[in-house]
Motif scaffolding. Structure first.
Motif, mmCIF file in Angstrom:
data_model
loop_
_atom_site.group_PDB
_atom_site.id
_atom_site.type_symbol
_atom_site.label_atom_id
_atom_site.label_comp_id
_atom_site.label_asym_id
_atom_site.label_seq_id
_atom_site.Cartn_x
_atom_site.Cartn_y
_atom_site.Cartn_z
ATOM 1 N N ALA A 38 58.205 -22.277 -21.505
ATOM 2 C CA ALA A 38 58.424 -22.865 -20.182
ATOM 3 C C ALA A 38 57.246 -23.795 -19.914
ATOM 4 C CB ALA A 38 58.500 -21.781 -19.117
ATOM 5 N N LEU A 39 57.535 -24.986 -19.398
ATOM 6 C CA LEU A 39 56.471 -25.887 -18.923
ATOM 7 C C LEU A 39 56.341 -25.632 -17.424
ATOM 8 C CD1 LEU A 39 54.497 -28.241 -19.630
ATOM 9 C CD2 LEU A 39 56.258 -29.778 -18.739
ATOM 10 N N THR A 40 55.150 -25.185 -17.007
ATOM 11 C CA THR A 40 54.967 -24.743 -15.616
ATOM 12 C C THR A 40 53.724 -25.385 -15.008
ATOM 13 O OG1 THR A 40 53.779 -22.824 -16.494
ATOM 14 C CG2 THR A 40 56.106 -22.492 -15.940
ATOM 15 N N ASP A 41 53.757 -26.695 -14.873
ATOM 16 C CA ASP A 41 52.606 -27.368 -14.286
ATOM 17 C C ASP A 41 52.457 -26.980 -12.816
ATOM 18 O OD1 ASP A 41 51.098 -29.011 -16.164
ATOM 19 O OD2 ASP A 41 53.046 -29.921 -16.584
ATOM 20 N N HIS A 42 51.220 -27.049 -12.330
ATOM 21 C CA HIS A 42 50.941 -26.684 -10.943
ATOM 22 C C HIS A 42 51.606 -27.677 -9.979
ATOM 23 C CE1 HIS A 42 47.775 -23.790 -12.071
ATOM 24 N NE2 HIS A 42 47.303 -24.688 -12.905
ATOM 25 N N ASP A 43 52.518 -27.176 -9.152
ATOM 26 C CA ASP A 43 53.057 -27.911 -7.996
ATOM 27 C C ASP A 43 53.729 -29.242 -8.344
ATOM 28 O OD1 ASP A 43 51.895 -25.885 -6.258
ATOM 29 O OD2 ASP A 43 49.960 -26.805 -6.710
ATOM 30 N N THR A 44 54.279 -29.358 -9.556
ATOM 31 C CA THR A 44 54.989 -30.586 -9.926
ATOM 32 C C THR A 44 55.979 -30.325 -11.052
ATOM 33 O OG1 THR A 44 54.758 -32.875 -10.689
ATOM 34 C CG2 THR A 44 53.158 -31.297 -11.535
ATOM 35 N N THR A 45 57.055 -31.108 -11.033
ATOM 36 C CA THR A 45 58.034 -31.057 -12.123
ATOM 37 C C THR A 45 58.015 -32.379 -12.892
ATOM 38 O OG1 THR A 45 59.825 -31.892 -10.703
ATOM 39 C CG2 THR A 45 59.547 -29.502 -10.798
ATOM 40 N N ALA A 46 56.979 -33.179 -12.683
ATOM 41 C CA ALA A 46 56.936 -34.533 -13.248
ATOM 42 C C ALA A 46 56.898 -34.548 -14.780
ATOM 43 C CB ALA A 46 55.742 -35.299 -12.684
ATOM 44 N N GLY A 47 56.553 -33.433 -15.413
ATOM 45 C CA GLY A 47 56.494 -33.414 -16.875
ATOM 46 C C GLY A 47 57.806 -33.050 -17.553
ATOM 47 N N LEU A 62 63.472 -24.906 -24.123
ATOM 48 C CA LEU A 62 62.603 -25.256 -22.996
ATOM 49 C C LEU A 62 63.195 -24.727 -21.696
ATOM 50 C CD1 LEU A 62 60.102 -27.021 -21.970
ATOM 51 C CD2 LEU A 62 61.855 -28.699 -21.352
ATOM 52 N N VAL A 63 62.376 -23.997 -20.966
ATOM 53 C CA VAL A 63 62.739 -23.566 -19.618
ATOM 54 C C VAL A 63 61.891 -24.386 -18.659
ATOM 55 C CG1 VAL A 63 62.843 -21.620 -18.010
ATOM 56 C CG2 VAL A 63 63.158 -21.229 -20.467
ATOM 57 N N PRO A 64 62.489 -25.361 -17.971
ATOM 58 C CA PRO A 64 61.703 -26.139 -17.017
ATOM 59 C C PRO A 64 61.240 -25.237 -15.872
ATOM 60 C CG PRO A 64 63.733 -27.279 -17.591
ATOM 61 C CD PRO A 64 63.867 -25.876 -18.092
ATOM 62 N N GLY A 65 59.970 -25.349 -15.520
ATOM 63 C CA GLY A 65 59.426 -24.501 -14.464
ATOM 64 C C GLY A 65 58.307 -25.184 -13.715
ATOM 65 N N VAL A 66 57.756 -24.435 -12.772
ATOM 66 C CA VAL A 66 56.666 -24.942 -11.941
ATOM 67 C C VAL A 66 55.786 -23.744 -11.600
ATOM 68 C CG1 VAL A 66 58.006 -24.622 -9.803
ATOM 69 C CG2 VAL A 66 56.198 -26.337 -9.854
ATOM 70 N N GLU A 67 54.499 -23.953 -11.410
ATOM 71 C CA GLU A 67 53.627 -22.887 -10.913
ATOM 72 C C GLU A 67 53.217 -23.286 -9.503
ATOM 73 O OE1 GLU A 67 50.104 -21.957 -13.253
ATOM 74 O OE2 GLU A 67 49.754 -20.093 -12.149
ATOM 75 N N LEU A 68 53.844 -22.641 -8.528
ATOM 76 C CA LEU A 68 53.639 -23.006 -7.130
ATOM 77 C C LEU A 68 52.378 -22.346 -6.587
ATOM 78 C CD1 LEU A 68 55.240 -24.582 -4.858
ATOM 79 C CD2 LEU A 68 56.067 -22.332 -4.135
ATOM 80 N N SER A 69 51.516 -23.151 -5.949
ATOM 81 C CA SER A 69 50.317 -22.616 -5.309
ATOM 82 C C SER A 69 50.708 -22.010 -3.966
ATOM 83 C CB SER A 69 49.307 -23.733 -5.039
ATOM 84 O OG SER A 69 48.958 -24.396 -6.228
ATOM 85 N N THR A 70 50.336 -20.740 -3.762
ATOM 86 C CA THR A 70 50.534 -20.150 -2.439
ATOM 87 C C THR A 70 49.232 -19.468 -2.053
ATOM 88 O OG1 THR A 70 51.286 -17.892 -3.017
ATOM 89 C CG2 THR A 70 52.946 -19.654 -3.085
ATOM 90 N N ARG A 71 49.155 -19.037 -0.806
ATOM 91 C CA ARG A 71 47.919 -18.394 -0.371
ATOM 92 C C ARG A 71 48.226 -17.305 0.629
ATOM 93 N NH1 ARG A 71 43.384 -20.231 2.889
ATOM 94 N NH2 ARG A 71 44.235 -22.322 3.064
#
Ligand code: AMP
Ligand code: FE
Ligand code: FE
Ligand code: ZN
Length: 287
Positions: A38-47, A62-71
């Motif tokens: 899975a490609l899981t760039d921070h806060d973007t799907t641009a890749g 390939l599993v398209p993904g994202v790593e969402l920043s939360t707090r």
């Protein structure tokens, strides 16, 4: 040819804080003998587009993904979202807001560091690709390029350590809102490295219960930053709430020592992710 094996569901490219273009991450995964990443760039799907093309050409899954920043109050909580709809208006708006907040926060951090060290914003921009999600790793890379720190890890232990007083948090939604948003966008939410701060700082049962209500699918159990006792606690929570567990490298190219495939996810867990994710199509591995 030996059959490719191994499913690694958390990697980064230059589109966020990895050091390689998405196609190179795919090439490295093929070289490592993996079947699916899975490609899981921070806060973007641009890749995704580049990764899809490379995966299709090489037969990698390939599993398209994202790593969402939360707090949650003072603590940063990363939520992986697999197979989200990259055009979902709410997700687009929220990720744009987070990226913008990351950028203005990085500028303020750099201004503070610049009082004490010869670091300018242009030095940091030179370490990013256009439109990428900016983070502390890019500030680290600029410090390394200037000869102020020796590598990213040293920069994180040095100038970028919270105790030094330069860094500050950035806007991020709550984990509950993040999990809900990923589900709304057709995605499958998994808490990234939930045991990284040790057993006593794993999210409490009340919080996990809220996340489960919000649609949480799983916990990233096998990750090098989960401590041994943190991992034990994460396994207990998975059992208690009937959550799936995943494993991954959190590969960042040369930006971190993490190697592709050092931790992997069981095929049946990937099957469940593929069955639940409706926001975009995966690239199936070549048979
Ligand atoms: P930020 O999101 O800007 O607060 O930066 C956090 C990011 O820095 C994480 O996503 C990690 O990829 C990266 N990071 C954290 N610690 C280290 C480290 N010791 N060495 C290299 N990268 C790190
Ligand atoms: Fe990162
Ligand atoms: Fe993370
Ligand atoms: Zn990550």
């Amino acid at each position: 040819m030996q059959a490719r094996r191994g499913i690694d569901l958390h990697t980064h490219s230059r589109v966020s804080d990895g050091t390689e273009p998405p196609a190179e991450v795919v090439a490295q995964a093929v070289g490592a003998g993996l079947s699916t990443i899975a490609l899981t760039d921070h806060d973007t799907t641009a890749g995704w587009a580049e990764a899809r093309g490379a995966a299709t050409a090489t037969g990698l899954g390939l599993v398209p993904g994202v790593e969402l920043s939360t707090r949650l109050e003072w603590r940063s909580v990363h939520v992986l979202g697999y197979l989200v709809d990259p055009e979902h208006p709410g997700l687009l708006a929220e990720t744009a807001r987070i990226r913008e907040a990351r950028r203005s926060r990085a500028r303020r951090i750099v201004a503070r560091i610049g009082v004490d060290y010869p670091l300018a914003w242009s030095d940091v921009l030179a370490q990013t690709s256009p439109g990428s999600t900016v983070g502390r790793p890019h500030i680290a890379d600029a410090l390394v390029a200037l000869g102020i720190e020796s590598d990213r890890s040293a920069a994180f232990a040095g100038i970028l350590h919270p105790r030094r007083g330069y860094i500050e948090p950035h806007y991020a939604p709550t984990p509950q809102a993040g999990v809900r948003l990923i589900r709304d966008a057709g995605g499958v939410p998994v808490l990234a490295h939930p045991g990284a701060a040790g057993r006593d700082r794993v999210l409490g049962e009340d919080v996990v219960a809220d996340l489960v209500d919000a649609g949480l699918f799983g916990l990233e159990l096998y990750h090098r930053e989960n401590t041994p006792d943190g991992r034990e606690r994460v396994a207990e929570l998975a059992e208690r709430f009937g959550l799936s567990v995943t494993g991954s490298s959190d590969y960042h190219g040369s930006g971190k020592p993490n190697r592709l495939g050092e931790n992997t996810t069981a095929p049946e867990v990937l099957e469940r992710i593929l069955a639940q994710g409706t926001g975009t199509l995966p690239v199936p591995p070549a048979a």
